[in-house]
Design a protein around this motif. Structure first.
Motif, PDB file in Angstrom:
ATOM      1  N   PHE A 198      54.391 -15.248  62.281  1.00  0.00           N
ATOM      2  CA  PHE A 198      53.140 -14.401  62.099  1.00  0.00           C
ATOM      3  C   PHE A 198      52.442 -15.091  60.951  1.00  0.00           C
ATOM      4  O   PHE A 198      53.028 -16.061  60.118  1.00  0.00           O
ATOM      5  N   LYS A 199      50.905 -14.702  60.849  1.00  0.00           N
ATOM      6  CA  LYS A 199      50.100 -15.334  59.947  1.00  0.00           C
ATOM      7  C   LYS A 199      49.656 -14.021  59.017  1.00  0.00           C
ATOM      8  O   LYS A 199      49.447 -12.925  59.465  1.00  0.00           O
ATOM      9  N   LEU A 200      49.830 -14.258  57.608  1.00  0.00           N
ATOM     10  CA  LEU A 200      49.503 -13.263  56.793  1.00  0.00           C
ATOM     11  C   LEU A 200      48.176 -13.689  55.950  1.00  0.00           C
ATOM     12  O   LEU A 200      48.138 -14.682  55.238  1.00  0.00           O
ATOM     13  N   ARG A 201      47.281 -12.655  55.651  1.00  0.00           N
ATOM     14  CA  ARG A 201      46.397 -12.859  54.607  1.00  0.00           C
ATOM     15  C   ARG A 201      46.864 -12.539  53.290  1.00  0.00           C
ATOM     16  O   ARG A 201      47.368 -11.363  53.226  1.00  0.00           O
ATOM     17  N   ILE A 202      46.805 -13.540  52.407  1.00  0.00           N
ATOM     18  CA  ILE A 202      47.576 -13.179  51.231  1.00  0.00           C
ATOM     19  C   ILE A 202      46.923 -12.390  50.307  1.00  0.00           C
ATOM     20  O   ILE A 202      45.825 -12.531  49.854  1.00  0.00           O
ATOM     21  N   ALA A 203      47.735 -11.424  49.971  1.00  0.00           N
ATOM     22  CA  ALA A 203      46.987 -10.249  49.149  1.00  0.00           C
ATOM     23  C   ALA A 203      47.124 -10.764  47.512  1.00  0.00           C
ATOM     24  O   ALA A 203      46.277 -10.322  46.797  1.00  0.00           O
ATOM     25  N   ASP A 204      48.257 -11.611  47.307  1.00  0.00           N
ATOM     26  CA  ASP A 204      48.506 -11.834  45.687  1.00  0.00           C
ATOM     27  C   ASP A 204      48.809 -13.090  45.533  1.00  0.00           C
ATOM     28  O   ASP A 204      50.146 -13.226  45.862  1.00  0.00           O
ATOM     29  N   LYS A 205      48.211 -14.074  45.308  1.00  0.00           N
ATOM     30  CA  LYS A 205      48.886 -15.473  45.423  1.00  0.00           C
ATOM     31  C   LYS A 205      49.652 -15.503  44.242  1.00  0.00           C
ATOM     32  O   LYS A 205      50.681 -16.474  44.419  1.00  0.00           O
ATOM     33  N   SER A 206      49.990 -14.619  43.319  1.00  0.00           N
ATOM     34  CA  SER A 206      50.866 -14.883  42.153  1.00  0.00           C
ATOM     35  C   SER A 206      52.186 -14.799  42.829  1.00  0.00           C
ATOM     36  O   SER A 206      53.267 -15.239  42.280  1.00  0.00           O
ATOM     37  N   GLU A 207      52.336 -14.028  43.814  1.00  0.00           N
ATOM     38  CA  GLU A 207      53.811 -13.953  44.380  1.00  0.00           C
ATOM     39  C   GLU A 207      54.465 -15.399  44.966  1.00  0.00           C
ATOM     40  O   GLU A 207      55.458 -15.430  45.170  1.00  0.00           O
ATOM     41  N   LEU A 208      53.712 -16.150  45.184  1.00  0.00           N
ATOM     42  CA  LEU A 208      53.940 -17.423  45.629  1.00  0.00           C
ATOM     43  C   LEU A 208      54.724 -18.100  44.537  1.00  0.00           C
ATOM     44  O   LEU A 208      55.645 -19.116  45.170  1.00  0.00           O
ATOM     45  N   GLY A 209      54.693 -17.851  43.355  1.00  0.00           N
ATOM     46  CA  GLY A 209      55.190 -18.506  42.269  1.00  0.00           C
ATOM     47  C   GLY A 209      56.854 -18.334  42.322  1.00  0.00           C
ATOM     48  O   GLY A 209      57.522 -19.257  41.932  1.00  0.00           O
ATOM     49  N   GLY A 210      57.364 -17.359  43.127  1.00  0.00           N
ATOM     50  CA  GLY A 210      58.637 -16.989  43.071  1.00  0.00           C
ATOM     51  C   GLY A 210      59.530 -17.764  44.271  1.00  0.00           C
ATOM     52  O   GLY A 210      60.659 -17.835  44.484  1.00  0.00           O
ATOM     53  N   LEU A 211      58.730 -18.610  44.793  1.00  0.00           N
ATOM     54  CA  LEU A 211      59.171 -19.064  46.243  1.00  0.00           C
ATOM     55  C   LEU A 211      59.566 -20.633  45.817  1.00  0.00           C
ATOM     56  O   LEU A 211      59.198 -21.263  44.698  1.00  0.00           O
ATOM     57  N   MET A 212      60.447 -21.229  46.661  1.00  0.00           N
ATOM     58  CA  MET A 212      60.828 -22.574  46.402  1.00  0.00           C
ATOM     59  C   MET A 212      60.153 -23.713  47.439  1.00  0.00           C
ATOM     60  O   MET A 212      59.631 -23.520  48.299  1.00  0.00           O
ATOM     61  N   ASP A 213      60.080 -25.051  46.626  1.00  0.00           N
ATOM     62  CA  ASP A 213      59.735 -26.105  47.441  1.00  0.00           C
ATOM     63  C   ASP A 213      60.804 -26.637  48.420  1.00  0.00           C
ATOM     64  O   ASP A 213      62.045 -26.162  48.097  1.00  0.00           O
ATOM     65  N   GLU A 214      60.536 -27.710  48.985  1.00  0.00           N
ATOM     66  CA  GLU A 214      61.456 -28.113  49.787  1.00  0.00           C
ATOM     67  C   GLU A 214      62.716 -28.583  49.042  1.00  0.00           C
ATOM     68  O   GLU A 214      63.802 -28.410  49.859  1.00  0.00           O
ATOM     69  N   ALA A 215      62.550 -29.279  48.358  1.00  0.00           N
ATOM     70  CA  ALA A 215      63.727 -29.929  47.636  1.00  0.00           C
ATOM     71  C   ALA A 215      64.521 -28.916  47.189  1.00  0.00           C
ATOM     72  O   ALA A 215      65.985 -28.548  47.234  1.00  0.00           O
ATOM     73  N   ALA A 216      63.978 -27.917  46.389  1.00  0.00           N
ATOM     74  CA  ALA A 216      64.645 -26.512  46.077  1.00  0.00           C
ATOM     75  C   ALA A 216      65.576 -25.880  47.210  1.00  0.00           C
ATOM     76  O   ALA A 216      66.738 -25.530  47.049  1.00  0.00           O
ATOM     77  N   TYR A 217      64.762 -25.672  48.036  1.00  0.00           N
ATOM     78  CA  TYR A 217      65.333 -25.022  49.359  1.00  0.00           C
ATOM     79  C   TYR A 217      66.571 -26.032  50.084  1.00  0.00           C
ATOM     80  O   TYR A 217      67.611 -25.413  50.362  1.00  0.00           O
ATOM     81  N   LYS A 218      66.495 -27.261  50.109  1.00  0.00           N
ATOM     82  CA  LYS A 218      67.353 -28.173  50.434  1.00  0.00           C
ATOM     83  C   LYS A 218      68.816 -27.956  49.535  1.00  0.00           C
ATOM     84  O   LYS A 218      70.006 -28.086  50.081  1.00  0.00           O
ATOM     85  N   ALA A 219      68.506 -27.776  48.237  1.00  0.00           N
ATOM     86  CA  ALA A 219      69.689 -27.699  47.368  1.00  0.00           C
ATOM     87  C   ALA A 219      70.242 -26.386  47.503  1.00  0.00           C
ATOM     88  O   ALA A 219      71.369 -26.018  47.393  1.00  0.00           O
ATOM     89  N   HIS A 220      69.273 -25.239  47.859  1.00  0.00           N
ATOM     90  CA  HIS A 220      69.936 -23.912  48.048  1.00  0.00           C
ATOM     91  C   HIS A 220      70.851 -23.911  49.458  1.00  0.00           C
ATOM     92  O   HIS A 220      71.808 -23.011  49.403  1.00  0.00           O
ATOM     93  N   THR A 221      70.461 -24.519  50.630  1.00  0.00           N
ATOM     94  CA  THR A 221      71.457 -24.561  51.583  1.00  0.00           C
ATOM     95  C   THR A 221      72.629 -25.530  51.706  1.00  0.00           C
ATOM     96  O   THR A 221      73.383 -25.813  52.666  1.00  0.00           O
ATOM     97  N   ALA A 222      72.609 -26.486  50.463  1.00  0.00           N
ATOM     98  CA  ALA A 222      73.664 -27.497  50.441  1.00  0.00           C
ATOM     99  C   ALA A 222      75.011 -26.819  50.678  1.00  0.00           C
ATOM    100  O   ALA A 222      75.041 -25.947  49.977  1.00  0.00           O
TER     101      ALA A 222
END
Length: 121
Positions: A97-121
């Motif tokens: 699904f697609k969401l219209r973002i309500a609060d862009k500050s919530e994006l700050g707690g998410l991982m980039d691809e490198a961090a995600y790869k480390a998370h799943t390693a």
């Protein structure tokens, strides 16, 4: 376009004020063969961490959570008609699904691809 990831194995592609959301290839590989997908209704307001969609596989049923708050502006009917797309193209055609973002500050707690790869390693 920016791609971010959650610790719950969802991905978000950010374009302007809209986030396209799906589950990662890692998540679909853990689920096994996907047999059913239930999507949220367009217009639904989702809060961050709220259950938004359901994925059922031959192994288990899993909730897909809203990684951020926003309004559902589009859903991908193709995956309700052909759930196996989630297995074959989780990071592409099988977006949920697609969401219209309500609060862009919530994006700050998410991982980039490198961090995600480390998370799943």
């Amino acid at each position: 376009m920016t791609t971010l990831f959650t610790s719950d194995h969802e991905w978000l592609q950010i374009e302007g004020d809209v986030a396209t959301i799906g589950i990662t290839d890692y998540a679909q590989s853990q689920l096994g063969d996907v047999v059913f997908v239930e999507l949220p209704k367009v217009g639904r307001q989702l809060k961050k961490a709220e259950a938004a969609a359901v994925v059922e596989s031959v192994k288990a049923a899993s909730d897909v959570y809203a990684p951020i708050s926003g309004e559902v502006v589009e859903v991908n009917q193709a995956i309700t008609e052909e759930p196996a797309l989630v297995n074959s193209d989780a990071a592409g055609k099988a977006w949920f699904f697609k969401l219209r973002i309500a609060d862009k500050s919530e994006l700050g707690g998410l991982m980039d691809e490198a961090a995600y790869k480390a998370h799943t390693a």
